[in-house]
Every structure is written in C-alpha cells, then in structure tokens.
Motif scaffolding. Structure first.
Motif, PDB file in Angstrom:
ATOM      1  N   ARG A 294      46.122  21.510  21.073  1.00  0.00           N
ATOM      2  CA  ARG A 294      47.236  20.571  20.882  1.00  0.00           C
ATOM      3  C   ARG A 294      48.020  20.306  22.152  1.00  0.00           C
ATOM      4  NH1 ARG A 294      49.398  23.857  15.857  1.00  0.00           N
ATOM      5  NH2 ARG A 294      47.681  23.296  14.472  1.00  0.00           N
ATOM      6  N   HIS A 295      48.228  21.352  22.955  1.00  0.00           N
ATOM      7  CA  HIS A 295      49.079  21.151  24.128  1.00  0.00           C
ATOM      8  C   HIS A 295      48.393  20.320  25.199  1.00  0.00           C
ATOM      9  CE1 HIS A 295      46.798  24.795  25.282  1.00  0.00           C
ATOM     10  NE2 HIS A 295      46.795  24.186  26.441  1.00  0.00           N
ATOM     11  N   ARG A 296      47.098  20.000  25.024  1.00  0.00           N
ATOM     12  CA  ARG A 296      46.406  19.163  26.002  1.00  0.00           C
ATOM     13  C   ARG A 296      46.653  17.679  25.756  1.00  0.00           C
ATOM     14  NH1 ARG A 296      45.827  19.995  30.246  1.00  0.00           N
ATOM     15  NH2 ARG A 296      44.178  18.447  30.462  1.00  0.00           N
ATOM     16  N   MET A 297      47.147  17.321  24.568  1.00  0.00           N
ATOM     17  CA  MET A 297      47.218  15.903  24.215  1.00  0.00           C
ATOM     18  C   MET A 297      48.241  15.150  25.061  1.00  0.00           C
ATOM     19  SD  MET A 297      44.910  16.543  22.272  1.00  0.00           S
ATOM     20  CE  MET A 297      44.535  14.816  22.164  1.00  0.00           C
ATOM     21  N   ALA A 298      49.423  15.719  25.238  1.00  0.00           N
ATOM     22  CA  ALA A 298      50.442  15.027  26.034  1.00  0.00           C
ATOM     23  C   ALA A 298      49.975  14.817  27.473  1.00  0.00           C
ATOM     24  CB  ALA A 298      51.771  15.784  25.971  1.00  0.00           C
ATOM     25  N   PRO A 299      49.425  15.845  28.139  1.00  0.00           N
ATOM     26  CA  PRO A 299      48.943  15.613  29.500  1.00  0.00           C
ATOM     27  C   PRO A 299      47.807  14.589  29.571  1.00  0.00           C
ATOM     28  CG  PRO A 299      48.987  17.974  29.013  1.00  0.00           C
ATOM     29  CD  PRO A 299      49.375  17.269  27.760  1.00  0.00           C
ATOM     30  N   MET A 300      47.018  14.469  28.501  1.00  0.00           N
ATOM     31  CA  MET A 300      45.948  13.468  28.513  1.00  0.00           C
ATOM     32  C   MET A 300      46.498  12.054  28.417  1.00  0.00           C
ATOM     33  SD  MET A 300      42.857  14.657  26.108  1.00  0.00           S
ATOM     34  CE  MET A 300      42.049  16.211  26.311  1.00  0.00           C
ATOM     35  N   GLY A 301      47.732  11.926  27.927  1.00  0.00           N
ATOM     36  CA  GLY A 301      48.330  10.593  27.859  1.00  0.00           C
ATOM     37  C   GLY A 301      48.633  10.109  26.452  1.00  0.00           C
TER      38      GLY A 301
ATOM     39  N   GLY B  60      60.078  16.603  26.670  1.00  0.00           N
ATOM     40  CA  GLY B  60      58.977  15.645  26.705  1.00  0.00           C
ATOM     41  C   GLY B  60      58.351  15.508  28.082  1.00  0.00           C
ATOM     42  N   ALA B  61      59.105  15.887  29.129  1.00  0.00           N
ATOM     43  CA  ALA B  61      58.577  15.805  30.497  1.00  0.00           C
ATOM     44  C   ALA B  61      57.968  17.120  30.943  1.00  0.00           C
ATOM     45  CB  ALA B  61      59.699  15.398  31.457  1.00  0.00           C
ATOM     46  N   HIS B  62      57.917  18.107  30.039  1.00  0.00           N
ATOM     47  CA  HIS B  62      57.424  19.444  30.405  1.00  0.00           C
ATOM     48  C   HIS B  62      56.056  19.380  31.083  1.00  0.00           C
ATOM     49  CE1 HIS B  62      56.933  23.817  29.995  1.00  0.00           C
ATOM     50  NE2 HIS B  62      55.676  23.538  29.731  1.00  0.00           N
ATOM     51  N   HIS B  63      55.149  18.610  30.489  1.00  0.00           N
ATOM     52  CA  HIS B  63      53.770  18.626  30.985  1.00  0.00           C
ATOM     53  C   HIS B  63      53.613  17.924  32.328  1.00  0.00           C
ATOM     54  CE1 HIS B  63      52.762  14.394  30.104  1.00  0.00           C
ATOM     55  NE2 HIS B  63      53.670  14.529  29.177  1.00  0.00           N
ATOM     56  N   LEU B  64      54.642  17.188  32.748  1.00  0.00           N
ATOM     57  CA  LEU B  64      54.562  16.526  34.053  1.00  0.00           C
ATOM     58  C   LEU B  64      54.909  17.488  35.181  1.00  0.00           C
ATOM     59  CD1 LEU B  64      56.322  13.181  33.118  1.00  0.00           C
ATOM     60  CD2 LEU B  64      53.868  13.577  33.355  1.00  0.00           C
ATOM     61  N   GLY B  65      55.533  18.618  34.821  1.00  0.00           N
ATOM     62  CA  GLY B  65      55.987  19.568  35.843  1.00  0.00           C
ATOM     63  C   GLY B  65      55.011  20.706  36.016  1.00  0.00           C
ATOM     64  N   GLY B  66      55.220  21.473  37.071  1.00  0.00           N
ATOM     65  CA  GLY B  66      54.357  22.626  37.291  1.00  0.00           C
ATOM     66  C   GLY B  66      55.137  23.865  37.696  1.00  0.00           C
ATOM     67  N   ALA B  67      56.475  23.733  37.780  1.00  0.00           N
ATOM     68  CA  ALA B  67      57.293  24.870  38.217  1.00  0.00           C
ATOM     69  C   ALA B  67      57.277  25.939  37.133  1.00  0.00           C
ATOM     70  CB  ALA B  67      58.719  24.423  38.499  1.00  0.00           C
ATOM     71  N   GLY B  68      56.834  27.126  37.477  1.00  0.00           N
ATOM     72  CA  GLY B  68      56.717  28.199  36.504  1.00  0.00           C
ATOM     73  C   GLY B  68      57.892  29.149  36.543  1.00  0.00           C
ATOM     74  N   PHE B  69      57.648  30.387  36.108  1.00  0.00           N
ATOM     75  CA  PHE B  69      58.723  31.382  36.006  1.00  0.00           C
ATOM     76  C   PHE B  69      59.342  31.693  37.361  1.00  0.00           C
ATOM     77  CE2 PHE B  69      58.913  33.152  31.700  1.00  0.00           C
ATOM     78  CZ  PHE B  69      57.904  32.433  31.105  1.00  0.00           C
ATOM     79  N   VAL B  70      58.481  31.915  38.352  1.00  0.00           N
ATOM     80  CA  VAL B  70      58.998  32.335  39.663  1.00  0.00           C
ATOM     81  C   VAL B  70      59.822  31.211  40.284  1.00  0.00           C
ATOM     82  CG1 VAL B  70      58.360  33.063  41.977  1.00  0.00           C
ATOM     83  CG2 VAL B  70      57.115  33.967  40.004  1.00  0.00           C
ATOM     84  N   ALA B  71      59.274  29.996  40.268  1.00  0.00           N
ATOM     85  CA  ALA B  71      59.990  28.860  40.843  1.00  0.00           C
ATOM     86  C   ALA B  71      61.316  28.646  40.113  1.00  0.00           C
ATOM     87  CB  ALA B  71      59.129  27.601  40.757  1.00  0.00           C
TER      88      ALA B  71
END
Ligand code: ADP
Ligand code: MG
Lengths: 259, 312
Positions: free
Chosen positions: A77-84, A107-118
């Motif tokens: 399921r979590h792949r659907m938003a990044p697929m578009g 809703g913009a979560h999947h556009l980002g890549g900053a994880g726990f450390v960042a």
C-alpha cells in the motif's frame, strides 16, 4: 517500431469477494491520460471497493490493475502514493490529533527522504525538504481556500471542509492519478458548483487525471470526459456523459434505486 | 541556569535523587515515544534499561572501557535489542508488542543469571562499578558530576526528540497512530517506521539504564525484574504519555512517590502507593502533563477575556 503509450490506468476483470458477497464481479475499464472519468452507480454497487483495489487496500481475488503499463495489484500500500496515485476517502480518513496543516503535510511524506537522524539533528536535507513541503502547503491551501483553517484541529471542522483537507492532502503529494470518493459529500447546491470549477482547475494546474465517484449526477455529467456506470459489482455502461445517460440499463438502475 | 543551581547547596543524597529523576525522565522519553506518539504498548522497557546498564557495567569491568565511552555503546545495544524485538512484533497487528515486551521483561533477569554468561555478568551477584569522578579538575563531588552529566544528556535527548517530532518523521509517527490505513495510503512505510521508532525508544531507555548503573554503582538481575518495566509504564501513564514533558512529570512521580508512601505508612507502603496511583489516574486521565496543559490554557484564556473587557 512505434509502441503505443500504455493507458494511465487499466483494470482487467477485477473481482473482489467478501465472504459470500461478490462486491466486484469482473470489472474492466481504461482511464486515459488527463481524463476526468466519472464512476457512478447505486449504493453498494462496488465503487469504493474498486478504489480500494486500485490503492491496494483491498486485494483483488481475480483480475489485475495496471498503472502506466506496470502491474500494481498486489503491490504494498505505501508504494501507491510514490507511484503517483493519490486518493481521498468516502468517510474521511484524517488524522484527528493533527492540525489541518500537519494533516496535509503528511500527504507530502513520500516526497521527502529525511529520516530519523536528519530529523533529530535538523540537518540541511531535512530543513530544505520541510521548506519545500511548506511552500506546496501554502499553494494547495490557497487553491482550496484552507488558509484560515491551517492551525485548526481537523476534528473541529465541518464534514465538507474535512473533504477539502483530504483533497489538499492528496494534491500535495503530486499524484498523476487522483481517486476522489464522493468529494461532494456534505456540500450544498452552490458548493457543488464551486467544486465542479475546482476539479477542472485542479486538472489544468497539476496536469493530472481524476477518477471521480459521485452521487451528484449534475456534477459528474458536467465535469467528466467519460462516465462508467456500475450496478451490483458489474459495469453496465461506459461512454461519454451523454451516451451513458441514454443507456437503458443506467436509467433502470437509477429508477430502481430511487423508489 | 536554574537546573545547575542545586549543585551549590544540595547534599549528595538530594543530588542523587535529582540525578535519578533526570535519568528516569530519559527512560520515559523513550517509552513515551512508543506509547504516546506511536500508540503502541510496551510492558518491557525495563529490559532495555537493563541492557544499557549491563553494557556499561560489563564494558567497564571486563574490557576496561572508560565510563563515558560506554554510554554510546549502551544506546547502540538498546537500539539493536529494540530492533530485534520490534521487527517481528510490529509487523503483526493487535497487542503483540505488549505481550512480547512483557515476555522479554520477564525473561531478562533469568537470562542475566545464566551460568554461561557469569564471567561477564557476575551471575546473581551482579557487577560492582566505580562512580566516576569529575573530570578536568572540576570542583564537584562524584554525585555532583553525575547530576550534571545526566542533566546534560537528558536535555540533549529531549531536544533531539522534540526536533524529530516537529518534522516529517514525527508527523508520520502520529499519523500512523491516528489512522494507520490513511498514513499508508499517503506513502508511509508503517512497519519500518514503527520498528525504527521502537529502536530509538529502546536506545533512549538503554542510555538511561547506563546512567542509572553509574549512579547506583551496581547492576544485578534483581534490579531489573518485571517490576521495573511496570514502574516505567506507570510513570509514563501518570506523567502523560502523549507529550515529552510528561516524561519529566512521570520521572518525578517514580522517584518521589514510593518514599512518600513509605513515610505515610511503614506497614503497607504498597497500598498507599496504589491509592496515590489510582487517585492520579482518576484526577488526571491525560497525566500530569495533560493537567498542566489544561491549567495553562484556561489561565491564558481568562487573561485574554479580561483583556478583552478592558478594551470594550
Ligand atoms: N470490508 C467489507 N466487508 C464486507 N463487505 C464489504 C466490505 N466493503 C464493501 N462490502 C460490500 O461490498 C459491496 C460494495 O460496496 P462498496 O464498494 O462500498 O459500494 P459503493 O461504494 O458503490 O457504495 C456492498 O455490498 C458492501 O456491503
Ligand atoms: Mg462508496
């Protein structure tokens, strides 16, 4: 050799069974690039179930769904938003303890890549992403007239405003296909007209395609390029709004449903 | 600042109790991250506390590692254990995490007594370590120095977690708690997020355990029974799970209430503790932090209203 571009979305013989209930009994259709495609049918005809199959919330028991030529049925399921593929929910699925702004930003979560450390160290990567996300938040909030509600908790909002927050949350994720499940729920006549204009504007501005489930016939017939009608989990008509309105099976389904 | 002032006038015992509060606040910060923000229940954070304490004790005594270098190792050990436990448990729906962490908390004292590990863990006897003195010739007692160290580490941890919660990951953690399916549809990888959150939580609590070992100068299996996990759970709930400030309030409760109960009734301190606990839960259903928040909000509201009347 010139290969034809695959359609944006293609469903082939999609079937879903809930125990003894056949919610979808083999539905096939195609939605094209840039189209607004209306999906109508009486309550319980399987429209929401079809949406849930596209976003993999439901597993199809038969058939398959392809997006831009790639098979998506069975993907996580979590792949659907990044697929578009973005979506809204018929009965609001907002995050009740978050503000309107934070709901939309998820809703913009999947556009980002900053994880726990960042995030913990406030690294530049995360800060820049957050700035970009907030700029997009401002843009969609302006478009959907949510500017003055951004700090409110979503639980304090009327249903119709909640629907707009869901639309904003889907739009901020930059989808190429938007699934809207009854976006006119809770709207009065004038607001339905505004929504019709808004959907056209959204398509033009973001260059996306829309699959629209709605009960407001006026709205569907006005904004859709194509309409698909369903009854008892099957497709009973598929064509231009004018063609579908003339279809005897559609007239029968709706007269039967009104009583 | 205010928090450093106690160094000037408090005796070592008082400082020791303040250090304990800072240490438990760090442990509860970890637990609140999972329970309050993540919406999961852990009944076994005592096990992570123990893993940090033993990491420090063993590295100091068996490997001669200086105490300050054991602190990051303790955090890493906690994160690893948290990952191992969280990875399978968080992929299953329902209350598996609560059950698995409870099982872990129950098993840890026995595992620490295990004969094969005795050369390092000291078996039932445990391990005795030295309380580190102040470095750089600072004019502080060991208790004063530890207070400063615990305070600094806890303050940094609170700042980092507050940063995290304000951004992309923090929003996703709360979104998953509020509506998992919608969060997934927005592209949140739920199992991965929960596992990492749990590992971070375990790391914070293990770091607290490491500080705790330095303060008490001693670790043994009986210091880390399931009762420690329950105490942490209670502290988290009484303080207020859904805020990081609640972790401080819960730590004050954990350190102050048992001696208070003891002074009220020497015969049945457990009963007094129970009554205080029940009273807290009745009077402050969202914890001490929740009560303070409401009090602040209502006094702010009253002031604003009064201000409004002046203008009118
Ligand atoms: N999770 C579910 N469990 C069991 N039956 C379901 C579930 N979801 C939908 N259904 C059934 O599937 C059929 C189609 O429902 P739905 O897709 O919600 O229709 P629509 O959106 O067109 O009103 C209905 O008969 C409904 O009762
Ligand atoms: Mg529906």
């Amino acid at each position: 050799m010139s290969e034809a571009k695959p359609p944006l979305l293609e469903a082939r013989d999609v079937a879903v069974r809930f125990g003894g209930v056949l919610a979808l009994g083999g539905v096939s259709f195609v939605a094209g690039h840039g189209e607004i495609c209306g999906l109508i049918g009486p309550n319980g005809s399987g429209k929401t179930t079809l949406f849930n199959c596209i976003s993999n919330i439901c597993r199809c028991s038969a058939g398959e769904i392809r997006f831009e030529g790639r098979r998506i049925s069975g993907a996580p399921r979590h792949r659907m938003a990044p697929m578009g593929i973005g979506r809204t929910f018929q009965n609001l699925a907002l995050f009740p303890t978050l503000t309107v702004a934070d709901n939309i930003l998820v809703g913009a979560h999947h556009l980002g890549g900053a994880g726990f450390v960042a995030g913990m160290l406030q690294l530049k990567l995360g800060r820049r992403e957050e700035e970009r996300a907030r700029a997009r938040l401002d843009a969609v909030a302006d478009l959907l007239d949510l500017r003055n509600s951004l700090a409110a908790l979503v639980t304090t909002l009327p249903f119709a405003v909640g629907k707009r927050v869901e639309l904003a949350r889907a739009l901020i994720g930059e989808p190429r296909l938007l699934l809207l499940d009854e976006p006119a729920g809770g709207l009065n006549h004038a607001e339905v007209n505004e929504l019709a204009l808004l959907l056209g504007a959204v398509r033009a501005r973001f260059g996306l395609s829309i699959l629209l489930v709605e009960h407001h016939m006026n709205l569907v017939m006005r904004v859709s390029d194509r309409v698909i009608a369903m009854e008892f989990g099957r497709k009973i008509a598929d064509g231009t709004p004018a063609e579908v309105q003339r279809e005897p099976a559609v007239i029968r389904a709706y007269l039967g449903a009104v009583t | 600042m205010v928090l450093i002032a106690p160094l000037g006038f408090l005796g070592d015992y008082q400082l020791f109790r303040l250090t304990l509060i800072a240490t438990y606040a760090l442990a509860l910060l970890g637990l609140n991250l999972v329970m309050g923000f993540g919406g999961q229940i852990s009944l076994g954070h005592g096990a992570f506390y123990a893993s940090g304490a033993y990491t420090t004790a063993i590295l100091m005594t068996s490997a001669g590692v200086p105490y300050w270098a054991t602190l990051p190792c303790a955090g890493a050990a906690g994160a690893a254990l948290g990952f191992l436990v969280g990875w399978p448990a968080l992929r299953l729906r329902g209350h598996y995490l609560a059950l698995i962490t409870l099982a872990l908390a129950t098993a840890i004292p026995q595992a620490l007594k295990c004969k094969a590990l005795e050369p390092w863990t000291g078996g039932v006897q445990g391990v005795i370590i030295d309380k580190p003195g102040a470095p750089f010739g600072l004019p502080l007692s060991p208790d004063g120095w530890l207070y400063l160290l615990a305070l600094a580490i806890t303050a940094v941890a609170f700042t980092l977690v507050a940063n995290l919660l304000r951004g992309r990951i923090g929003r996703a953690i709360v979104a998953v708690r509020d509506h998992t399916l919608a969060a997934e549809a927005m592209g949140v990888h739920v199992a991965r997020l929960k596992t990492r959150t749990f590992a971070l939580s375990a790391a914070l609590t293990a770091l607290a355990g490491s500080l705790g070992a330095l303060e008490t100068e001693f670790v043994s299996p009986d210091s880390f029974t399931v009762f420690l996990s329950i105490t942490l759970f209670v502290g988290s709930v009484v303080g207020g799970v859904a805020s990081i400030g609640g972790a401080v309030a819960g730590a004050v409760f954990i350190v102050m209430v048992p001696p208070l109960a003891n002074s009220v009734s020497r015969a049945a301190p457990g009963a007094v503790y129970g009554v205080i606990l029940i009273a807290c839960l009745y009077l402050m259903p969202s914890g001490i932090a929740g009560l303070l928040r409401r009090a602040a909000a209502s006094s702010w509201w009253r002031k604003r209203k009064r201000g409004g009347e002046h203008v009118a």
